[in-house]
Design an enzyme around this catalytic site. Sequence first.
Site, PDB file in Angstrom:
ATOM      1  N   CYS B  83      76.206  55.455  53.959  1.00  0.00           N
ATOM      2  CA  CYS B  83      76.319  54.096  53.412  1.00  0.00           C
ATOM      3  C   CYS B  83      77.703  53.884  52.753  1.00  0.00           C
ATOM      4  O   CYS B  83      78.691  53.865  53.455  1.00  0.00           O
ATOM      5  CB  CYS B  83      75.150  53.824  52.465  1.00  0.00           C
ATOM      6  SG  CYS B  83      74.887  52.070  52.163  1.00  0.00           S
ATOM      7  N   HIS B 171      70.240  55.347  56.356  1.00  0.00           N
ATOM      8  CA  HIS B 171      69.912  56.416  55.410  1.00  0.00           C
ATOM      9  C   HIS B 171      68.988  57.470  56.017  1.00  0.00           C
ATOM     10  O   HIS B 171      67.786  57.263  56.100  1.00  0.00           O
ATOM     11  CB  HIS B 171      69.276  55.812  54.154  1.00  0.00           C
ATOM     12  CG  HIS B 171      70.267  55.030  53.350  1.00  0.00           C
ATOM     13  ND1 HIS B 171      70.989  55.591  52.317  1.00  0.00           N
ATOM     14  CD2 HIS B 171      70.692  53.749  53.457  1.00  0.00           C
ATOM     15  CE1 HIS B 171      71.807  54.673  51.814  1.00  0.00           C
ATOM     16  NE2 HIS B 171      71.650  53.548  52.482  1.00  0.00           N
ATOM     17  N   GLU B 173      68.169  60.194  54.692  1.00  0.00           N
ATOM     18  CA  GLU B 173      67.478  60.970  53.648  1.00  0.00           C
ATOM     19  C   GLU B 173      66.124  60.416  53.256  1.00  0.00           C
ATOM     20  O   GLU B 173      65.373  61.063  52.541  1.00  0.00           O
ATOM     21  CB  GLU B 173      68.366  61.073  52.395  1.00  0.00           C
ATOM     22  CG  GLU B 173      68.575  59.766  51.615  1.00  0.00           C
ATOM     23  CD  GLU B 173      69.707  58.892  52.157  1.00  0.00           C
ATOM     24  OE1 GLU B 173      70.036  59.021  53.347  1.00  0.00           O
ATOM     25  OE2 GLU B 173      70.241  58.083  51.380  1.00  0.00           O
TER      26      GLU B 173
END
Lengths: 315, 193
Positions: B83, B171, B173
Amino acid sequence: MFNAEKFIEKTVSNLKKEIKGKALIAFSGGVDSAVAAALAEKAIGDQLVAVHVDTGYMRKGDSENVKKMMEKLGLNFRFIDAGSDYYDSLKNIEDPEKKRKIIGKKFIQIFEKVAGEENVECLVQGTIAPDWIESGDGLRDTIKSHHNVGGLPENMKLKLVEPLRDLYKDEVRKVARLLGLHISERQPFPGPGLAIRIIGAATKERTEIVREACDIVEKEIEDAVKKGKMEKPWQYFAVLIPVKTVGVHGDKRAYGYTIAIRAVQSIDAMTCSYSDISHSVLDNISTKLTNTLGDKINRIVYDVTNKPPGTVEWE
Amino acid sequence: MIMVRIYVVDNGGQWTHREWRTLRDLDIDTKIVPNTTPFKEISAERVDGLVLSGGAPRVGLQKELGNCREYLEKADFPILGICAGHQFIAQFFGGETKPSKIPEFGKIELTLVKEDNALFKGVAKKSIVWESHNDEVTVLPKDFEVLGKSENCEIQAMHHKEKPVYGLQFHPEVEHTEYGELIFKNFIEICEK
Protein backbone atom coordinates in the site's frame (compact mmCIF):
# COMPACT_ATOMS: atom_id res chain seq x y z
CA MET A 1 2.61 -20.30 14.94
CA PHE A 2 1.02 -18.93 18.11
CA ASN A 3 1.49 -21.37 20.96
CA ALA A 4 -1.15 -20.88 23.67
CA GLU A 5 0.59 -23.11 26.17
CA LYS A 6 3.88 -21.22 25.95
CA PHE A 7 1.99 -17.94 26.00
CA ILE A 8 0.28 -18.82 29.28
CA GLU A 9 3.53 -19.91 30.88
CA LYS A 10 5.43 -16.81 29.81
CA THR A 11 2.62 -14.38 30.63
CA VAL A 12 2.02 -15.74 34.12
CA SER A 13 5.72 -15.48 34.89
CA ASN A 14 5.84 -11.92 33.51
CA LEU A 15 2.75 -10.89 35.47
CA LYS A 16 4.36 -12.13 38.69
CA LYS A 17 7.22 -9.70 38.06
CA GLU A 18 5.10 -6.84 36.72
CA ILE A 19 2.44 -6.68 39.43
CA LYS A 20 3.55 -5.42 42.80
CA GLY A 21 1.03 -6.08 45.57
CA LYS A 22 -2.65 -6.16 44.70
CA ALA A 23 -4.23 -5.52 41.30
CA LEU A 24 -7.65 -4.76 39.87
CA ILE A 25 -8.95 -6.46 36.76
CA ALA A 26 -11.55 -4.67 34.66
CA PHE A 27 -13.96 -7.56 34.15
CA SER A 28 -16.64 -7.16 31.51
CA GLY A 29 -17.33 -10.87 31.22
CA GLY A 30 -16.11 -11.11 27.64
CA VAL A 31 -13.38 -13.47 26.44
CA ASP A 32 -10.56 -10.92 26.66
CA SER A 33 -11.14 -9.79 30.22
CA ALA A 34 -11.90 -13.33 31.41
CA VAL A 35 -8.59 -14.57 29.96
CA ALA A 36 -6.68 -11.62 31.42
CA ALA A 37 -8.33 -12.31 34.80
CA ALA A 38 -7.56 -16.02 34.71
CA LEU A 39 -3.90 -15.32 33.87
CA ALA A 40 -3.58 -12.65 36.56
CA GLU A 41 -5.24 -14.98 39.05
CA LYS A 42 -2.64 -17.64 38.26
CA ALA A 43 0.08 -15.09 38.84
CA ILE A 44 -1.06 -13.34 42.01
CA GLY A 45 -3.96 -15.45 43.37
CA ASP A 46 -6.21 -13.69 45.86
CA GLN A 47 -4.28 -10.45 45.49
CA LEU A 48 -6.49 -9.89 42.43
CA VAL A 49 -9.77 -7.98 42.72
CA ALA A 50 -12.17 -8.25 39.77
CA VAL A 51 -14.42 -5.25 39.16
CA HIS A 52 -17.48 -5.44 36.95
CA VAL A 53 -19.32 -2.26 36.06
CA ASP A 54 -22.92 -2.52 34.94
CA THR A 55 -23.04 0.57 32.74
CA GLY A 56 -26.71 0.22 31.90
CA TYR A 57 -25.59 -0.50 28.33
CA MET A 58 -25.14 -4.23 28.80
CA ARG A 59 -27.02 -6.89 26.87
CA LYS A 60 -29.98 -8.73 28.35
CA GLY A 61 -28.84 -10.87 31.26
CA ASP A 62 -25.16 -9.91 30.85
CA SER A 63 -24.44 -8.57 34.28
CA GLU A 64 -26.20 -11.42 36.13
CA ASN A 65 -24.19 -13.92 34.09
CA VAL A 66 -20.97 -12.05 34.83
CA LYS A 67 -21.71 -12.23 38.55
CA LYS A 68 -22.15 -15.99 38.29
CA MET A 69 -18.97 -16.31 36.23
CA MET A 70 -16.88 -14.35 38.72
CA GLU A 71 -18.19 -16.59 41.50
CA LYS A 72 -17.47 -19.71 39.47
CA LEU A 73 -13.91 -18.58 38.73
CA GLY A 74 -13.46 -18.05 42.45
CA LEU A 75 -12.53 -14.42 41.93
CA ASN A 76 -12.52 -11.86 44.69
CA PHE A 77 -14.93 -9.43 43.02
CA ARG A 78 -16.78 -6.12 43.23
CA PHE A 79 -19.96 -5.50 41.28
CA ILE A 80 -20.75 -1.85 40.55
CA ASP A 81 -24.21 -0.82 39.41
CA ALA A 82 -23.64 2.49 37.62
CA GLY A 83 -26.46 2.49 35.06
CA SER A 84 -28.18 5.74 35.99
CA ASP A 85 -24.83 7.49 36.33
CA TYR A 86 -23.86 6.49 32.77
CA TYR A 87 -27.24 7.50 31.32
CA ASP A 88 -26.84 10.94 32.95
CA SER A 89 -23.31 11.45 31.60
CA LEU A 90 -24.33 10.54 28.07
CA LYS A 91 -27.43 12.71 28.03
CA ASN A 92 -27.62 14.61 24.72
CA ILE A 93 -24.23 13.26 23.59
CA GLU A 94 -24.44 12.31 19.92
CA ASP A 95 -20.83 12.23 18.73
CA PRO A 96 -19.51 8.64 18.80
CA GLU A 97 -16.00 9.67 19.85
CA LYS A 98 -17.38 11.76 22.72
CA LYS A 99 -19.52 8.83 23.84
CA ARG A 100 -16.51 6.52 23.84
CA LYS A 101 -14.32 9.00 25.72
CA ILE A 102 -16.94 9.73 28.39
CA ILE A 103 -17.47 6.00 28.91
CA GLY A 104 -13.70 5.35 29.12
CA LYS A 105 -13.26 8.15 31.65
CA LYS A 106 -16.12 6.92 33.82
CA PHE A 107 -14.67 3.41 33.88
CA ILE A 108 -11.37 4.76 35.14
CA GLN A 109 -13.06 6.98 37.76
CA ILE A 110 -14.81 3.91 39.12
CA PHE A 111 -11.65 1.79 39.01
CA GLU A 112 -9.64 4.50 40.75
CA LYS A 113 -12.23 4.74 43.49
CA VAL A 114 -12.17 0.98 44.06
CA ALA A 115 -8.36 1.01 43.84
CA GLY A 116 -8.24 3.60 46.64
CA GLU A 117 -10.51 1.50 48.84
CA GLU A 118 -8.59 -1.69 48.12
CA ASN A 119 -5.14 -0.09 48.20
CA VAL A 120 -4.24 -1.17 44.67
CA GLU A 121 -1.84 0.41 42.16
CA CYS A 122 -2.19 -1.81 39.09
CA LEU A 123 -5.08 -2.11 36.68
CA VAL A 124 -5.09 -5.24 34.51
CA GLN A 125 -7.05 -4.90 31.26
CA GLY A 126 -7.86 -7.39 28.52
CA THR A 127 -6.76 -4.97 25.78
CA ILE A 128 -6.05 -6.80 22.50
CA ALA A 129 -4.31 -5.71 19.29
CA PRO A 130 -7.26 -4.16 17.40
CA ASP A 131 -8.05 -1.98 20.46
CA TRP A 132 -4.77 -0.06 20.35
CA ILE A 133 -4.40 -0.25 16.58
CA GLU A 134 -7.77 1.42 15.93
CA SER A 135 -7.36 3.88 18.78
CA GLY A 136 -4.44 5.44 16.91
CA ASP A 137 -1.10 6.86 18.10
CA GLY A 138 1.64 9.17 16.86
CA LEU A 139 1.82 7.30 13.58
CA ARG A 140 -1.61 5.75 13.18
CA ASP A 141 -4.87 7.49 12.46
CA THR A 142 -7.66 7.14 15.05
CA ILE A 143 -10.42 5.02 13.57
CA LYS A 144 -12.29 4.84 16.87
CA SER A 145 -11.16 5.36 20.46
CA HIS A 146 -11.54 2.05 22.22
CA HIS A 147 -12.67 2.81 25.77
CA ASN A 148 -9.73 0.92 27.28
CA VAL A 149 -7.06 2.72 25.22
CA GLY A 150 -8.06 5.94 23.47
CA GLY A 151 -10.78 6.55 26.07
CA LEU A 152 -8.33 6.60 28.99
CA PRO A 153 -7.81 9.96 30.69
CA GLU A 154 -4.31 11.41 30.37
CA ASN A 155 -3.67 11.86 34.06
CA MET A 156 -4.51 8.33 35.10
CA LYS A 157 -2.91 7.22 38.36
CA LEU A 158 -3.22 3.46 38.00
CA LYS A 159 -0.41 1.50 36.35
CA LEU A 160 -1.76 -0.36 33.33
CA VAL A 161 -0.96 -4.03 32.80
CA GLU A 162 -2.13 -5.45 29.48
CA PRO A 163 -0.96 -9.02 28.94
CA LEU A 164 -2.97 -9.60 25.72
CA ARG A 165 -1.82 -6.54 23.74
CA ASP A 166 -0.26 -8.52 20.90
CA LEU A 167 -3.11 -10.99 20.53
CA TYR A 168 -6.10 -11.07 18.21
CA LYS A 169 -9.42 -12.58 19.19
CA ASP A 170 -8.77 -15.97 17.60
CA GLU A 171 -5.57 -16.27 19.63
CA VAL A 172 -7.32 -15.15 22.84
CA ARG A 173 -9.88 -17.89 22.21
CA LYS A 174 -7.10 -20.48 21.93
CA VAL A 175 -5.81 -19.37 25.33
CA ALA A 176 -9.34 -19.37 26.76
CA ARG A 177 -9.92 -22.96 25.58
CA LEU A 178 -6.69 -24.12 27.15
CA LEU A 179 -7.65 -22.39 30.41
CA GLY A 180 -11.01 -24.19 30.27
CA LEU A 181 -13.09 -20.99 30.23
CA HIS A 182 -16.63 -21.80 29.12
CA ILE A 183 -17.05 -18.38 27.47
CA SER A 184 -14.17 -19.04 25.02
CA GLU A 185 -16.46 -18.92 21.94
CA ARG A 186 -18.59 -15.97 23.02
CA GLN A 187 -19.11 -13.29 20.39
CA PRO A 188 -17.28 -9.98 20.95
CA PHE A 189 -19.13 -7.17 22.70
CA PRO A 190 -17.63 -3.67 22.82
CA GLY A 191 -16.77 -2.07 26.17
CA PRO A 192 -19.03 0.97 25.54
CA GLY A 193 -21.80 -1.59 25.03
CA LEU A 194 -25.16 -0.69 23.59
CA ALA A 195 -24.32 3.03 23.79
CA ILE A 196 -22.52 2.68 20.46
CA ARG A 197 -25.31 0.60 18.95
CA ILE A 198 -27.62 3.60 19.20
CA ILE A 199 -26.92 6.27 16.63
CA GLY A 200 -27.37 9.66 18.30
CA ALA A 201 -28.16 10.13 21.98
CA ALA A 202 -28.05 6.85 23.93
CA THR A 203 -31.08 7.45 26.14
CA LYS A 204 -32.52 4.86 28.49
CA GLU A 205 -35.62 4.50 26.31
CA ARG A 206 -33.58 3.78 23.18
CA THR A 207 -31.29 1.46 25.14
CA GLU A 208 -34.27 -0.69 26.14
CA ILE A 209 -35.26 -0.95 22.47
CA VAL A 210 -31.82 -1.91 21.19
CA ARG A 211 -31.28 -4.31 24.10
CA GLU A 212 -34.42 -6.20 23.13
CA ALA A 213 -33.51 -6.02 19.43
CA CYS A 214 -29.98 -7.39 20.05
CA ASP A 215 -31.46 -10.23 22.06
CA ILE A 216 -33.86 -11.12 19.23
CA VAL A 217 -31.16 -10.96 16.55
CA GLU A 218 -28.84 -13.15 18.65
CA LYS A 219 -31.48 -15.77 19.39
CA GLU A 220 -32.84 -15.94 15.83
CA ILE A 221 -29.36 -16.24 14.30
CA GLU A 222 -28.24 -18.84 16.83
CA ASP A 223 -31.40 -20.79 16.07
CA ALA A 224 -30.75 -20.59 12.30
CA VAL A 225 -27.16 -21.76 12.86
CA LYS A 226 -28.37 -24.69 14.94
CA LYS A 227 -30.77 -25.69 12.17
CA GLY A 228 -27.96 -25.56 9.62
CA LYS A 229 -29.45 -22.62 7.72
CA MET A 230 -26.30 -20.50 7.92
CA GLU A 231 -22.69 -20.38 9.06
CA LYS A 232 -22.19 -18.94 12.54
CA PRO A 233 -21.20 -15.28 12.15
CA TRP A 234 -18.24 -13.86 14.00
CA GLN A 235 -20.44 -11.13 15.46
CA TYR A 236 -24.17 -10.40 15.10
CA PHE A 237 -26.35 -7.73 16.63
CA ALA A 238 -28.84 -4.91 16.09
CA VAL A 239 -28.28 -1.16 15.71
CA LEU A 240 -30.91 1.46 16.43
CA ILE A 241 -31.07 4.20 13.82
CA PRO A 242 -33.10 7.15 15.09
CA VAL A 243 -34.75 7.68 11.73
CA LYS A 244 -38.51 7.42 11.93
CA THR A 245 -40.54 6.06 9.07
CA VAL A 246 -44.22 5.49 8.46
CA GLY A 247 -45.83 2.10 8.87
CA VAL A 248 -49.28 0.62 9.22
CA HIS A 249 -50.09 -1.43 12.31
CA GLY A 250 -53.61 -2.88 12.59
CA ASP A 251 -55.14 -0.38 10.14
CA LYS A 252 -53.57 2.50 12.07
CA ARG A 253 -50.69 4.73 11.14
CA ALA A 254 -47.42 3.93 12.92
CA TYR A 255 -44.31 6.10 13.07
CA GLY A 256 -41.26 4.37 14.56
CA TYR A 257 -37.48 3.94 14.49
CA THR A 258 -35.37 1.80 12.17
CA ILE A 259 -33.32 -1.22 13.22
CA ALA A 260 -30.31 -2.40 11.24
CA ILE A 261 -29.23 -6.02 11.50
CA ARG A 262 -25.44 -6.45 11.40
CA ALA A 263 -23.67 -9.80 11.06
CA VAL A 264 -20.10 -10.35 9.86
CA GLN A 265 -17.56 -13.10 9.23
CA SER A 266 -14.01 -12.57 10.45
CA ILE A 267 -11.29 -14.13 12.54
CA ASP A 268 -9.66 -11.03 13.96
CA ALA A 269 -11.97 -8.04 13.37
CA MET A 270 -9.32 -6.36 11.19
CA THR A 271 -11.18 -7.29 8.00
CA CYS A 272 -14.73 -8.56 7.81
CA SER A 273 -17.23 -9.59 5.19
CA TYR A 274 -20.93 -9.30 5.86
CA SER A 275 -22.64 -12.62 6.58
CA ASP A 276 -24.57 -14.42 3.90
CA ILE A 277 -27.93 -14.73 5.67
CA SER A 278 -30.74 -16.23 3.64
CA HIS A 279 -33.89 -14.21 3.00
CA SER A 280 -35.98 -16.67 4.98
CA VAL A 281 -33.79 -16.15 8.07
CA LEU A 282 -33.86 -12.37 7.60
CA ASP A 283 -37.61 -12.62 7.24
CA ASN A 284 -37.90 -14.41 10.61
CA ILE A 285 -35.72 -11.84 12.33
CA SER A 286 -37.62 -8.94 10.78
CA THR A 287 -41.04 -10.26 11.77
CA LYS A 288 -39.88 -11.06 15.29
CA LEU A 289 -38.36 -7.59 15.73
CA THR A 290 -41.35 -5.62 14.50
CA ASN A 291 -43.89 -7.78 16.30
CA THR A 292 -42.03 -7.67 19.59
CA LEU A 293 -41.15 -4.00 19.55
CA GLY A 294 -44.60 -2.86 18.37
CA ASP A 295 -44.97 0.83 17.64
CA LYS A 296 -41.35 1.63 18.55
CA ILE A 297 -39.97 0.03 15.38
CA ASN A 298 -41.47 -0.40 11.94
CA ARG A 299 -38.55 -0.69 9.56
CA ILE A 300 -35.75 -3.30 9.42
CA VAL A 301 -32.69 -3.13 7.16
CA TYR A 302 -29.74 -5.48 6.67
CA ASP A 303 -26.23 -4.00 6.59
CA VAL A 304 -24.28 -5.38 3.60
CA THR A 305 -21.02 -3.47 4.17
CA ASN A 306 -17.63 -5.16 4.46
CA LYS A 307 -14.73 -3.88 6.57
CA PRO A 308 -13.17 -1.89 5.05
CA PRO A 309 -14.85 0.39 4.08
CA GLY A 310 -17.20 -0.03 7.09
CA THR A 311 -16.29 -1.08 10.62
CA VAL A 312 -18.13 -3.83 12.50
CA GLU A 313 -19.94 -1.59 14.99
CA TRP A 314 -21.57 1.51 13.52
CA GLU A 315 -19.83 3.93 15.91
CA MET B 1 17.88 -24.52 11.59
CA ILE B 2 18.56 -20.84 11.13
CA MET B 3 15.38 -18.79 11.14
CA VAL B 4 14.78 -16.32 8.37
CA ARG B 5 14.65 -12.80 9.78
CA ILE B 6 12.23 -10.33 8.21
CA TYR B 7 11.30 -7.09 9.94
CA VAL B 8 8.17 -5.04 9.38
CA VAL B 9 8.71 -1.28 9.03
CA ASP B 10 5.75 0.50 10.63
CA ASN B 11 4.43 3.33 8.48
CA GLY B 12 1.34 3.64 10.66
CA GLY B 13 -0.94 1.13 8.97
CA GLN B 14 -4.02 -0.48 10.46
CA TRP B 15 -2.57 -3.82 9.35
CA THR B 16 1.12 -3.40 10.21
CA HIS B 17 0.63 -5.71 13.18
CA ARG B 18 -1.15 -8.22 10.92
CA GLU B 19 1.95 -8.32 8.69
CA TRP B 20 4.00 -9.10 11.79
CA ARG B 21 1.48 -11.77 12.80
CA THR B 22 1.48 -13.42 9.37
CA LEU B 23 5.28 -13.65 9.38
CA ARG B 24 5.34 -14.93 12.95
CA ASP B 25 2.70 -17.56 12.11
CA LEU B 26 5.02 -18.73 9.32
CA ASP B 27 7.79 -19.17 11.94
CA ILE B 28 9.80 -16.20 10.77
CA ASP B 29 12.00 -14.26 13.19
CA THR B 30 10.20 -10.94 12.98
CA LYS B 31 9.49 -7.71 14.79
CA ILE B 32 7.90 -4.35 14.08
CA VAL B 33 10.33 -1.42 13.83
CA PRO B 34 9.29 2.23 13.62
CA ASN B 35 10.01 3.83 10.25
CA THR B 36 12.32 6.28 12.05
CA THR B 37 14.81 3.48 12.79
CA PRO B 38 18.20 4.26 11.17
CA PHE B 39 19.23 1.75 8.48
CA LYS B 40 22.40 0.76 10.30
CA GLU B 41 20.38 -0.47 13.29
CA ILE B 42 18.35 -2.70 11.00
CA SER B 43 21.30 -4.01 9.01
CA ALA B 44 23.27 -4.66 12.22
CA GLU B 45 20.61 -7.22 13.07
CA ARG B 46 21.31 -9.06 9.82
CA VAL B 47 17.80 -9.09 8.44
CA ASP B 48 17.03 -11.20 5.37
CA GLY B 49 14.25 -8.93 4.17
CA LEU B 50 11.99 -5.98 4.99
CA VAL B 51 8.30 -5.33 4.62
CA LEU B 52 7.35 -1.65 4.29
CA SER B 53 3.85 -1.40 5.74
CA GLY B 54 0.98 0.75 4.60
CA GLY B 55 -0.26 3.75 6.52
CA ALA B 56 -2.43 6.84 6.52
CA PRO B 57 0.24 9.17 4.97
CA ARG B 58 -0.60 10.44 1.48
CA VAL B 59 2.60 9.39 -0.23
CA GLY B 60 1.87 11.38 -3.35
CA LEU B 61 1.68 14.62 -1.36
CA GLN B 62 4.85 14.24 0.67
CA LYS B 63 8.44 13.49 -0.21
CA GLU B 64 9.39 11.14 2.61
CA LEU B 65 7.97 8.15 4.42
CA GLY B 66 10.08 8.01 7.58
CA ASN B 67 13.45 6.52 6.68
CA CYS B 68 12.10 4.33 3.88
CA ARG B 69 14.24 6.20 1.34
CA GLU B 70 17.40 5.20 3.21
CA TYR B 71 16.31 1.55 3.33
CA LEU B 72 15.73 1.52 -0.43
CA GLU B 73 19.08 3.20 -1.09
CA LYS B 74 21.15 0.90 1.08
CA ALA B 75 19.44 -2.47 1.34
CA ASP B 76 21.05 -5.46 -0.34
CA PHE B 77 18.19 -7.74 0.77
CA PRO B 78 14.64 -8.09 -0.63
CA ILE B 79 12.01 -5.44 0.14
CA LEU B 80 8.25 -5.81 -0.13
CA GLY B 81 6.22 -2.58 -0.03
CA ILE B 82 2.51 -2.79 0.79
CA CYS B 83 0.00 0.00 0.00
CA ALA B 84 1.75 3.24 1.10
CA GLY B 85 5.03 1.27 1.16
CA HIS B 86 4.40 0.22 -2.46
CA GLN B 87 3.54 3.79 -3.47
CA PHE B 88 6.74 5.07 -1.87
CA ILE B 89 8.82 2.48 -3.73
CA ALA B 90 7.27 3.70 -6.99
CA GLN B 91 8.14 7.31 -6.20
CA PHE B 92 11.65 6.44 -5.08
CA PHE B 93 12.42 4.74 -8.38
CA GLY B 94 11.00 7.60 -10.43
CA GLY B 95 7.35 6.66 -10.79
CA GLU B 96 4.35 8.63 -9.60
CA THR B 97 1.59 8.29 -7.01
CA LYS B 98 -1.69 10.21 -7.22
CA PRO B 99 -5.16 10.13 -5.68
CA SER B 100 -7.12 7.28 -7.24
CA LYS B 101 -9.93 8.20 -9.61
CA ILE B 102 -11.82 5.35 -7.99
CA PRO B 103 -10.43 4.43 -4.55
CA GLU B 104 -10.87 0.79 -3.59
CA PHE B 105 -11.98 -0.54 -0.19
CA GLY B 106 -12.69 -4.13 0.74
CA LYS B 107 -13.19 -6.96 -1.71
CA ILE B 108 -11.63 -6.58 -5.18
CA GLU B 109 -10.65 -9.01 -7.94
CA LEU B 110 -6.95 -9.10 -8.75
CA THR B 111 -5.85 -10.23 -12.20
CA LEU B 112 -2.26 -11.33 -12.69
CA VAL B 113 -0.84 -9.96 -15.93
CA LYS B 114 2.56 -11.58 -15.67
CA GLU B 115 2.55 -15.20 -14.72
CA ASP B 116 5.28 -17.25 -13.05
CA ASN B 117 6.73 -14.41 -11.06
CA ALA B 118 8.35 -15.73 -7.86
CA LEU B 119 6.08 -13.62 -5.61
CA PHE B 120 2.92 -15.07 -7.17
CA LYS B 121 3.98 -18.70 -7.49
CA GLY B 122 0.83 -20.81 -7.08
CA VAL B 123 -1.55 -17.82 -7.11
CA ALA B 124 -4.51 -18.13 -9.50
CA LYS B 125 -4.75 -15.73 -12.45
CA LYS B 126 -7.85 -14.19 -10.87
CA SER B 127 -8.27 -14.03 -7.11
CA ILE B 128 -9.94 -12.03 -4.35
CA VAL B 129 -7.80 -9.49 -2.53
CA TRP B 130 -8.70 -6.92 0.12
CA GLU B 131 -7.96 -3.25 -0.49
CA SER B 132 -7.98 0.04 1.41
CA HIS B 133 -6.49 2.91 -0.55
CA ASN B 134 -7.19 6.49 -1.54
CA ASP B 135 -4.05 6.85 -3.70
CA GLU B 136 -2.34 4.62 -6.23
CA VAL B 137 0.74 4.35 -8.42
CA THR B 138 -0.17 6.10 -11.67
CA VAL B 139 3.22 6.02 -13.41
CA LEU B 140 5.29 2.86 -13.30
CA PRO B 141 8.96 3.56 -12.50
CA LYS B 142 11.62 2.72 -15.07
CA ASP B 143 13.04 -0.79 -14.67
CA PHE B 144 9.76 -2.01 -13.16
CA GLU B 145 7.22 -4.41 -14.53
CA VAL B 146 3.50 -4.66 -13.69
CA LEU B 147 2.51 -8.03 -12.25
CA GLY B 148 -1.16 -7.51 -11.44
CA LYS B 149 -4.09 -5.16 -11.94
CA SER B 150 -7.73 -4.67 -10.96
CA GLU B 151 -10.70 -3.13 -12.73
CA ASN B 152 -9.99 0.33 -11.30
CA CYS B 153 -6.26 0.19 -10.66
CA GLU B 154 -3.72 -0.66 -13.33
CA ILE B 155 -0.77 -1.18 -10.97
CA GLN B 156 -1.85 -3.55 -8.19
CA ALA B 157 1.48 -5.38 -8.13
CA MET B 158 4.90 -4.56 -9.55
CA HIS B 159 8.51 -5.61 -9.26
CA HIS B 160 11.93 -4.32 -10.16
CA LYS B 161 13.30 -6.21 -13.14
CA GLU B 162 16.78 -6.62 -11.63
CA LYS B 163 16.49 -6.08 -7.90
CA PRO B 164 14.38 -8.07 -5.39
CA VAL B 165 12.05 -5.12 -4.79
CA TYR B 166 8.29 -5.69 -4.90
CA GLY B 167 5.24 -3.48 -4.42
CA LEU B 168 1.63 -4.46 -3.74
CA GLN B 169 -1.30 -2.06 -3.66
CA PHE B 170 -3.58 -4.67 -2.07
CA HIS B 171 -3.09 -6.25 1.35
CA PRO B 172 -1.78 -9.83 1.42
CA GLU B 173 -1.61 -9.77 5.24
CA VAL B 174 -5.35 -9.79 5.93
CA GLU B 175 -7.41 -12.90 6.37
CA HIS B 176 -9.82 -12.08 3.55
CA THR B 177 -7.15 -11.95 0.82
CA GLU B 178 -7.44 -15.37 -0.80
CA TYR B 179 -3.76 -16.12 -1.45
CA GLY B 180 -2.32 -13.73 1.13
CA GLU B 181 -0.41 -16.27 3.14
CA LEU B 182 0.99 -17.89 -0.01
CA ILE B 183 2.29 -14.52 -1.21
CA PHE B 184 4.08 -14.11 2.13
CA LYS B 185 5.50 -17.63 1.84
CA ASN B 186 6.79 -16.74 -1.61
CA PHE B 187 8.36 -13.55 -0.30
CA ILE B 188 10.03 -15.57 2.47
CA GLU B 189 11.46 -17.90 -0.18
CA ILE B 190 12.78 -14.89 -2.07
CA CYS B 191 14.45 -13.70 1.15
CA GLU B 192 15.98 -17.13 1.79
CA LYS B 193 17.86 -17.05 -1.50
